[in-house]
Each structure stands twice: as C-alpha cells, then as structure tokens.
Design a protein around this motif. Sequence first.
Motif, mmCIF file in Angstrom:
data_model
loop_
_atom_site.group_PDB
_atom_site.id
_atom_site.type_symbol
_atom_site.label_atom_id
_atom_site.label_comp_id
_atom_site.label_asym_id
_atom_site.label_seq_id
_atom_site.Cartn_x
_atom_site.Cartn_y
_atom_site.Cartn_z
ATOM 1 N N ILE A 39 0.858 -1.184 0.000
ATOM 2 C CA ILE A 39 0.000 0.000 0.000
ATOM 3 C C ILE A 39 0.896 1.237 0.000
ATOM 4 N N HIS A 48 -7.353 3.150 2.506
ATOM 5 C CA HIS A 48 -6.372 2.464 3.350
ATOM 6 C C HIS A 48 -7.084 1.553 4.346
ATOM 7 N N LYS A 49 -8.118 2.078 4.961
ATOM 8 C CA LYS A 49 -8.875 1.281 5.931
ATOM 9 C C LYS A 49 -9.550 0.094 5.254
ATOM 10 N N LYS A 52 -6.901 -2.534 4.277
ATOM 11 C CA LYS A 52 -6.351 -3.123 5.504
ATOM 12 C C LYS A 52 -7.331 -4.124 6.120
ATOM 13 N N ASN A 53 -8.588 -3.741 6.193
ATOM 14 C CA ASN A 53 -9.603 -4.634 6.748
ATOM 15 C C ASN A 53 -9.760 -5.892 5.906
ATOM 16 N N CYS A 55 -7.474 -7.272 3.948
ATOM 17 C CA CYS A 55 -6.277 -8.104 4.140
ATOM 18 C C CYS A 55 -6.319 -8.829 5.483
ATOM 19 N N ASN A 56 -6.725 -8.131 6.522
ATOM 20 C CA ASN A 56 -6.807 -8.758 7.840
ATOM 21 C C ASN A 56 -7.847 -9.876 7.865
ATOM 22 N N TYR A 62 0.346 -7.457 4.523
ATOM 23 C CA TYR A 62 0.456 -6.214 3.758
ATOM 24 C C TYR A 62 1.528 -5.323 4.379
ATOM 25 N N TYR A 63 2.080 -4.467 3.540
ATOM 26 C CA TYR A 63 3.040 -3.465 3.987
ATOM 27 C C TYR A 63 2.547 -2.117 3.509
ATOM 28 N N ASP A 64 2.599 -1.144 4.396
ATOM 29 C CA ASP A 64 2.224 0.208 4.008
ATOM 30 C C ASP A 64 3.320 1.179 4.451
ATOM 31 N N ILE A 83 -2.244 0.779 -4.661
ATOM 32 C CA ILE A 83 -2.258 -0.534 -3.998
ATOM 33 C C ILE A 83 -1.943 -1.590 -5.042
#
Length: 99
Positions: A39, A48-49, A52-53, A55-56, A62-64, A83
């Motif tokens: 990201i 972003h949120k 991230k959600n 991926c979780n 993930y890497y940001d 992304i």
Amino acid sequence: MNKDKLLNALGLVSAANKLIYGIKLFEKIKENKISLVIIASDIGISQHKKIKNKCNFYNVPYYDNLINGIELSKSIGKTNIKIIGIQDQNFIKLILKNI
C-alpha cells in the motif's frame, strides 16, 4: 530497507505479469490468490482502511508506508496506482528480502 532494490523488484513483478491492482485486487484477495499487498504511503484514509480490513479478514500480509504512489506507479510502469497485490511466492521472497 533498500528502496531502489524494492522498486526494481516491483518492476520485475510487473514485467512478469504477477501483479494485480485496481478492482481485480479485491476479487483476488477474496479468492485467496494474493499472497502480499503493498500500500502506498499517500493513499486516502478510507481506501487504506478498506484494504487493511480486507487483508486482515482474509489473512493476507500487507506493507504500508514503504513508498509513495508516484514511486510505486513509476516502478511498475503505470499511472496513479496506490495498492498492488503480488501472486508469485518467488517474487514475494525477493520483495521481502528488500524490505
């Protein structure tokens, strides 16, 4: 972290067509076909949120905040990419070695 080597590795991934971005990225994450997400640091807060959600939830690492969107887009030869997802395990090893 060696940013130049990371950007070069992302270029190799793009040239090998093992890179997913855009709407297809969310679909591939749901299908468990993405093994790593990167990201950009200048992505919008809501996007972003959302990523991230996702991926979780699907247990995708993930890497940001490693590189910004301009560097990411330039390294893969596209424009306005924030992304990316990577499918190939060998390329993931190369990228993780440079992070």
